[in-house]
Design a protein around this motif. Sequence first.
Motif, mmCIF file in Angstrom:
data_model
loop_
_atom_site.group_PDB
_atom_site.id
_atom_site.type_symbol
_atom_site.label_atom_id
_atom_site.label_comp_id
_atom_site.label_asym_id
_atom_site.label_seq_id
_atom_site.Cartn_x
_atom_site.Cartn_y
_atom_site.Cartn_z
ATOM 1 N N GLN B 63 40.930 31.864 41.823
ATOM 2 C CA GLN B 63 40.406 32.983 41.049
ATOM 3 C C GLN B 63 40.058 34.138 41.968
ATOM 4 O O GLN B 63 39.656 33.914 43.114
ATOM 5 N N ALA B 64 40.235 35.336 41.486
ATOM 6 C CA ALA B 64 39.805 36.502 42.247
ATOM 7 C C ALA B 64 39.228 37.541 41.302
ATOM 8 O O ALA B 64 39.834 37.858 40.280
ATOM 9 N N LEU B 65 38.046 38.028 41.627
ATOM 10 C CA LEU B 65 37.428 39.089 40.834
ATOM 11 C C LEU B 65 37.355 40.340 41.690
ATOM 12 O O LEU B 65 36.933 40.303 42.841
ATOM 13 N N VAL B 66 37.794 41.456 41.124
ATOM 14 C CA VAL B 66 37.672 42.741 41.794
ATOM 15 C C VAL B 66 36.898 43.650 40.845
ATOM 16 O O VAL B 66 37.284 43.782 39.682
ATOM 17 N N SER B 67 35.813 44.233 41.329
ATOM 18 C CA SER B 67 34.928 45.037 40.480
ATOM 19 C C SER B 67 34.511 44.258 39.238
ATOM 20 O O SER B 67 34.448 44.804 38.135
ATOM 21 N N GLY B 68 34.299 42.962 39.393
ATOM 22 C CA GLY B 68 33.836 42.124 38.290
ATOM 23 C C GLY B 68 34.934 41.740 37.303
ATOM 24 O O GLY B 68 34.673 41.072 36.313
ATOM 25 N N GLN B 69 36.186 42.177 37.545
ATOM 26 C CA GLN B 69 37.271 41.874 36.617
ATOM 27 C C GLN B 69 38.228 40.861 37.250
ATOM 28 O O GLN B 69 38.557 40.973 38.426
ATOM 29 N N ASP B 70 38.708 39.946 36.423
ATOM 30 C CA ASP B 70 39.624 38.920 36.913
ATOM 31 C C ASP B 70 41.033 39.517 37.081
ATOM 32 O O ASP B 70 41.558 40.147 36.166
ATOM 33 N N VAL B 71 41.637 39.295 38.240
ATOM 34 C CA VAL B 71 42.942 39.918 38.497
ATOM 35 C C VAL B 71 44.053 39.347 37.616
ATOM 36 O O VAL B 71 45.071 39.992 37.409
ATOM 37 N N VAL B 72 43.850 38.123 37.111
ATOM 38 C CA VAL B 72 44.884 37.531 36.256
ATOM 39 C C VAL B 72 44.621 37.859 34.794
ATOM 40 O O VAL B 72 45.521 38.225 34.048
ATOM 41 N N HIS B 81 40.201 50.444 39.160
ATOM 42 C CA HIS B 81 39.159 50.552 40.177
ATOM 43 C C HIS B 81 39.667 50.481 41.609
ATOM 44 O O HIS B 81 38.875 50.492 42.541
ATOM 45 N N ILE B 82 40.997 50.349 41.772
ATOM 46 C CA ILE B 82 41.482 50.135 43.129
ATOM 47 C C ILE B 82 42.442 51.231 43.595
ATOM 48 O O ILE B 82 43.062 51.925 42.795
ATOM 49 N N GLY B 83 42.527 51.378 44.921
ATOM 50 C CA GLY B 83 43.528 52.254 45.527
ATOM 51 C C GLY B 83 44.246 51.451 46.595
ATOM 52 O O GLY B 83 43.663 50.525 47.166
ATOM 53 N N LEU B 84 45.518 51.751 46.834
ATOM 54 C CA LEU B 84 46.273 50.942 47.791
ATOM 55 C C LEU B 84 47.065 51.828 48.753
ATOM 56 O O LEU B 84 47.779 52.726 48.360
ATOM 57 N N VAL B 85 46.873 51.552 50.033
ATOM 58 C CA VAL B 85 47.756 52.113 51.051
ATOM 59 C C VAL B 85 48.497 50.914 51.624
ATOM 60 O O VAL B 85 47.924 50.115 52.360
ATOM 61 N N ALA B 86 49.753 50.748 51.185
ATOM 62 C CA ALA B 86 50.497 49.549 51.568
ATOM 63 C C ALA B 86 51.264 49.789 52.856
ATOM 64 O O ALA B 86 51.195 50.866 53.445
ATOM 65 N N ALA B 152 45.936 57.535 47.416
ATOM 66 C CA ALA B 152 45.161 56.331 47.093
ATOM 67 C C ALA B 152 43.720 56.688 46.695
ATOM 68 O O ALA B 152 43.089 55.989 45.912
ATOM 69 N N LEU B 153 43.211 57.807 47.253
ATOM 70 C CA LEU B 153 41.820 58.164 46.996
ATOM 71 C C LEU B 153 41.626 59.063 45.789
ATOM 72 O O LEU B 153 40.507 59.226 45.292
ATOM 73 N N LEU B 154 42.736 59.614 45.331
ATOM 74 C CA LEU B 154 42.715 60.592 44.244
ATOM 75 C C LEU B 154 41.977 60.077 43.020
ATOM 76 O O LEU B 154 41.313 60.812 42.313
ATOM 77 N N THR B 155 42.111 58.768 42.774
ATOM 78 C CA THR B 155 41.555 58.201 41.557
ATOM 79 C C THR B 155 40.115 57.765 41.769
ATOM 80 O O THR B 155 39.534 57.119 40.900
ATOM 81 N N GLU B 156 39.557 58.137 42.925
ATOM 82 C CA GLU B 156 38.192 57.746 43.297
ATOM 83 C C GLU B 156 37.949 56.263 43.052
ATOM 84 O O GLU B 156 37.083 55.876 42.258
ATOM 85 N N PRO B 157 38.717 55.414 43.724
ATOM 86 C CA PRO B 157 38.584 53.973 43.494
ATOM 87 C C PRO B 157 37.294 53.421 44.109
ATOM 88 O O PRO B 157 36.756 54.008 45.041
ATOM 89 N N GLU B 158 36.831 52.318 43.541
ATOM 90 C CA GLU B 158 35.657 51.659 44.122
ATOM 91 C C GLU B 158 36.068 50.872 45.354
ATOM 92 O O GLU B 158 35.290 50.722 46.289
#
Lengths: 403, 271
Positions: B63-72, B81-86, B152-158
Motif C-alpha cells: 500500500q502507498a498513501l500520498v497526501s492521504g490518498q491511496d495510489v491504487v 497533489h504531486i509534481g514529477l521531474v523524471a 512540475a511546480l506550476l501546479t503547486e504540488p504538495e
Amino acid sequence: MKKIFQILTDSFRMARKDLLEFFRDRMQLVFFIIMPIFMMIMTGFIFPTENSLKNIPLGIANQDTGQMSATMTEVLTEMRTSNGDNIFSVKTFADDGALKDAIKAQKINGGVFISSDFSQAIQENQQASVTIIPDQSNPQISQILTQVLQQVIARTSTSVAQTKVDEMIKLTAIANPQLAQVNAAVIIQPIQSTIDNLIPGKPNYFQFVAPGIMAMIVMMSVMTGLATSVSREREAGTLDGLLIAPVSRLSIILGKAFSQTARGMIQGMIVLLLAIVLFGVHVYGSWLIMIVLLFLGVFAFMGIGILVSALASAQESAMTIMMTFQFPMMFLSGVFFPIQQMPQVMQYVSKVIPLTYEATALRKVIVLGAGFSSVWIEVLILFVFGAVMLAIAVPTFRRAVTR
Amino acid sequence: MNDSSDIIEVKNLTKKFKDLTAVDGISFSVREGEVFGFLGPNGAGKTTTIKMLCTLLRPTSGQALVSGQDVVKSPSEVRKHIGLVAEKLILYDRLTAMENLKFFGSLYHIPKQEVVARATKWLKALEMEKWQDKMAGTFSTGMKQRVNIARALLTEPEVIFLDEPTLGLDPQTSRSIRNFIDDLHAHGVTVILTTHIMPEADELSDNIAIIDHGKIIAMDTPQNLKASIKKDNATLEDVFLRLTGRDMREDSHEHIPSARAHMFGGKSRVR
C-alpha cells in the motif's frame, strides 16, 4: 454530463497541442502534403490506360497479295488512340520466323503473320487464317495487343461474311423473292449490344482508384498516426507528464484520435482535390454522404490504432506492426484492382477487411452517385467494426499505460 | 512512524515484472515538508518506486498513501497533489517554454490567467524568463531542465518527485537547481530526491533511504548514517559503498525497452 464535458474539453486541449506541434514540424508537414500527391500521381501514371498504349512496335509479315490482307494491314497501321496517337508502330517482316526472332530480340511486342494463301482461301470459300504471335515476356502488353488484334481480325472477318451473305441472299432471292428483304448484318450478328451508362462518359481508372486511395490514406493516417504519436510520446517521456495529470485516460487517447482525424481528413481532401483538378474525377454523389463516410472510416480504424499504440513499446515496433496489417489491406481491399478479379479465396479474405467496405461505399457515392440507401450495409459494417474495436482498445490502452 | 504529519506512507510495497522483483516489500514514510533523499545503485528500484508513488505503475502488492490518498484506489486524487521531474524531460520540443507550461497547467484545470502568472513567476525564479517564447527544442539541457522543473511546480504540488534532477548538467546549473530545492524546502514543499551525487544528497536531505535489490537497507538522517560507520570524516559515499558493495550493476534494461523486454521474458508487452 459534467464529466463527459470535462473529458471532451481535456481531449480537445490534447488535440490542439498535437496539431500545434505537428504544424510546426516543417519536414513532416511537407511530406504530409507530398504523400497523397505522390500516391495519386503514381497510381495515375503507372497503370496502363487506353491512351498510354501508343506506338507499340508491331511486326507484320504479309505474304498474301490480295486486297483483303492489304486493308487489314492498313487498318492496323492507322489505328489511333482517342488522343490521335498511333497505337502501333508497324514494321514489316518476311515470314513468321523473322517475326519470332524480332520478338526474341525485343524489337517488337508482337507479330501478325498472314500466309500467302489468305486471299485465295477466302475466294474459294474456305476458312482463311491469320496467326497472332504474342510477346510472352510482357503479359500485360501482349494481352491487350492480342485483344486488339483479335478485334481487328473479327471485324475484317465480319465484313467478309457480310459480303458473302449478301451474295448468297441475292442468289436465293431469285428463287424466293421474300428473302430479298433480309439484312445480311442481322444474320451475321443477330444480337447487338448498347451501353447505357449510369454516369456520362467513359469510365476511367482514376474515377475507380481515387475513392479507394482516399479511403486508404484516411486509414493510414489514423492507424499509423495514432500509434506512432502515442509511442513517440512514450519514448520521449512526455506521456508520463500526461498520465500524472488529473485527466482521464480517455481524454488522452481521444485527444490523439481527434488530432489524427483532423490530419486524415485533410489528407483525404488533398487526394480528392488532386483527383478533381488533375485527373478530371467528378463526384457524382452527395459531398455530405462522402464526408460522413470518411469520418466513419476514421472511426472504424481508430480502434486498431489505439490497440497497437497500447501494445507497441516503441515507435519502431508500432510501425512494423502497422505495416504488417496495412500492406495486405491495401492490396486486398480493392483499392487498386476490383475484388472480382481476385481468386475466390482472396475474395473471402477481402470481405473481412474493413477498408474494403470503406472503399466500396466511397466508390459507390463518388462514381455512381449512390445515396445513403445504397451504402447503408457498408455504413453498418464499418460502424459495428469501429465500435467493437474501440470497446476492446480503450480498456486495453487504460491497462497498458499503468502496468 | 505513523505520525499525522506523514505525507507519504508506504507499507510492504512490491512490484514484480514477470519473474523479476524490482521493489521487494519496502516500507517507509516521509514527513510533510522534508527533503527525502532516495539513494541506490542503478537498477535498485528507485525509479520503479517513484513511478508507483506517481500512479504511473500499479503496485503488485502493498500500500502507498500520498497526501492521504491511496495510489491504487484513488489515483486521480493523488495526481492533483504531486509534481514529477523524471529522468526524461517532460517537455514538447516544438512548443515554446510558455506554451509548454500553459498546456500542462490547463490539464490541471487552473484558470488561464493564473497559469500565466505562475509560469512567469517560476520562469523568473529559474532565470528563464528571457527564453519563454522560444521553442523548448532549441534549449540546452540545463535550460530544458529548468523549464521542466517550472512545469512540475506550476501546479503547486504538495509533493514533488525529483528523479536525478541534476543528471548531465554543468556545475552552474546543478548549483542553481540545488539552491532552488533549498528554496522549495524553505517554502514547506515535500521533496523526494533521487541522485547519484552523494554530496548533493548529503547537503539537501533531511532523511535518506538507501535502496538496493529492491529493499531498503538503511534509513536515517545523513548525520546518523555517516556516524554509523567507523571511519573518521566519513562521507555519505563511504556509507553508500559500505552498504551496497563495490560491484557494478547491470542497468541497461532501465533504458532500452527491448532489452528490458528481453530481460523480463522476451514479450514486447512489457513496456
